[in-house]
Design an enzyme around this catalytic site. Sequence first.
Site, PDB file in Angstrom:
ATOM      1  N   SER A   9     -35.481  58.082 114.425  1.00 48.62           N
ATOM      2  CA  SER A   9     -35.941  56.949 113.624  1.00 48.62           C
ATOM      3  C   SER A   9     -36.050  57.364 112.169  1.00 48.62           C
ATOM      4  O   SER A   9     -35.825  58.527 111.824  1.00 48.62           O
ATOM      5  CB  SER A   9     -37.301  56.472 114.132  1.00 48.62           C
ATOM      6  OG  SER A   9     -38.290  57.409 113.745  1.00 48.62           O
ATOM      7  N   LYS A  10     -36.451  56.408 111.346  1.00 42.80           N
ATOM      8  CA  LYS A  10     -36.586  56.682 109.916  1.00 42.80           C
ATOM      9  C   LYS A  10     -37.529  57.842 109.653  1.00 42.80           C
ATOM     10  O   LYS A  10     -37.384  58.567 108.692  1.00 42.80           O
ATOM     11  CB  LYS A  10     -37.104  55.430 109.199  1.00 42.80           C
ATOM     12  CG  LYS A  10     -36.022  54.382 109.049  1.00 42.80           C
ATOM     13  CD  LYS A  10     -36.290  53.473 107.878  1.00 42.80           C
ATOM     14  CE  LYS A  10     -35.107  52.523 107.735  1.00 42.80           C
ATOM     15  NZ  LYS A  10     -35.471  51.196 107.333  1.00 42.80           N
ATOM     16  N   ARG A  11     -38.502  57.992 110.548  1.00 40.51           N
ATOM     17  CA  ARG A  11     -39.463  59.075 110.357  1.00 40.51           C
ATOM     18  C   ARG A  11     -38.801  60.458 110.410  1.00 40.51           C
ATOM     19  O   ARG A  11     -39.338  61.438 109.929  1.00 40.51           O
ATOM     20  CB  ARG A  11     -40.579  58.994 111.403  1.00 40.51           C
ATOM     21  CG  ARG A  11     -41.858  58.424 110.834  1.00 40.51           C
ATOM     22  CD  ARG A  11     -42.846  58.147 111.922  1.00 40.51           C
ATOM     23  NE  ARG A  11     -42.403  57.024 112.747  1.00 40.51           N
ATOM     24  CZ  ARG A  11     -42.398  57.006 114.057  1.00 40.51           C
ATOM     25  NH1 ARG A  11     -42.816  58.050 114.725  1.00 40.51           N
ATOM     26  NH2 ARG A  11     -41.984  55.951 114.718  1.00 40.51           N
ATOM     27  N   GLY A  69     -36.287  61.171 108.864  1.00 40.56           N
ATOM     28  CA  GLY A  69     -35.569  61.344 107.602  1.00 40.56           C
ATOM     29  C   GLY A  69     -34.103  60.992 107.730  1.00 40.56           C
ATOM     30  O   GLY A  69     -33.291  61.388 106.908  1.00 40.56           O
TER      31      GLY A  69
END
Length: 480
Positions: A249-251, A253
């Site tokens: 996910s975006k978490r 990076g």
Amino acid sequence: MTVRVRIAPSPTGNLHIGTARTAVFNWLFARHHGGKFILRIEDTDLERSRPEYTENILTGLSWLGLNWDEGPYFQSQRLDLYKQAVEKLLEQGLAYRCYTTSEELEALREAQKARGEAPRYDNRHRNLTPEQEAAYKAEGRSFVIRFKIEDEREIVWNDLVRGTMSWRGSDLGGDMVIARASEEGTGQPLYNFVVVVDDIDMQITHIIRGEDHIANTAKQILLYEALGAKIPEFAHSPLILNMEGRKLSKRDGVTSISDFKQMGFTPEGLVNYMTLLGWSPPDSTQEIFTLEAAAKEFGFERVNKAGAKFDWAKLDWLNSQYIHNMPIDKLTDLVIPYWQEAGYKFDGGRERPWLEQLVTLISQSLTRLVDAVAISQLFFSDTVEFSDEASQQLKQEGSVAALKEILTVLENQPLSEAIAQDIIKQVVKAQNVKKGLVMRSLRAALTGDVHGPDLIQSWLLLNQIGLDKLRLNAAIAAAN
Ligand code: GLU
């Protein structure tokens, strides 16, 4: 049969790594079979779709080398086709108008929840009489179009990755909405429906997409039947996971292909890595290959069922291999935009041959293209700041004397590798010092640091743009 596959991104965000990897598998499969790879932009969600995302998707696919044979088709330009298909299902009694309000649906869900049941539509408007419909209309209710799903139905398909898949109609949440309320009599068609209409119309033979679409596939198979079309083959590829085994996910990076580009990955390195995310070639020791080479070997028997872990170290390694083996003129072309972005100026003799010489010097130290910015900063500024270690070095006994001697011997003679070596030898002799001291002091003076790229080559580069004497003088002044 000609193989026809498609990638069907929604332009509600930039080209995501997951979509791009699905595109890779589609492309490889099409090329392996001499088939067609089709691009379709699924922009029916008018609120969330944006032209700049479409642009980002097209640019990203091209940058990765995933050229398409047909399209891009835009769903927003094909609404008539969907309307006709809705009408067909309505006429055949396979779909109907449902006037249930959102409050009624909410109450239904609450009641189901209270009984410990999974939420599902109870098909209450399946058999409305014309009078009941007229009454709802008179009330001013809007409607959605629902497609009938029989609870008893068994839906079975042989997934090319996952083997036999089996679903029950009762697991699909009741009659499904295929079009939302709109001014028009047939409503605004929704994803699960238009995707089938398009895949039929575009004669798609194999649907290759992420495993998050498995439940959609069960519903879509029923739609193929209802529309009287041949059911294509399905291949659901594994999701991309982070190193902890959770969905990427975006978490983590990681977002879009354009981010990877900005981070300094080469398209060849990135696409090679994406190919290995869930697939392995028959000779699994063979990890570096072009898309064309992978296409020769590609098949679903070597696609994993288990999620594919995204491994930054491996991506970096693959990327560095491409950088280290790239012709210098190509690498120079790729590095220049990163230098420009960093504000570096190509003046004072920093012309193409000089730039290529600099790239030759640093190329083997690059993992990502963007690394070129930090490594070559000292070549783009007139002065350097001395690191603590460099300052210490310049204070060593004999250091300043050695630098002065270098300046004297250097005089105005043109510098070459041989002459540079010779100058160092002469200084060692004249000053009666160790070669190491001369080299370390020279590096400190020229680069401001005690480690970095090859010293003689760095010196030659600085000499060509007239910076070596300036820096030697500055170092001597700083040390006094
Ligand atoms: N628009 C869908 C998506 O982006 C396409 C899914 C499919 O391949 O059917 O997820």
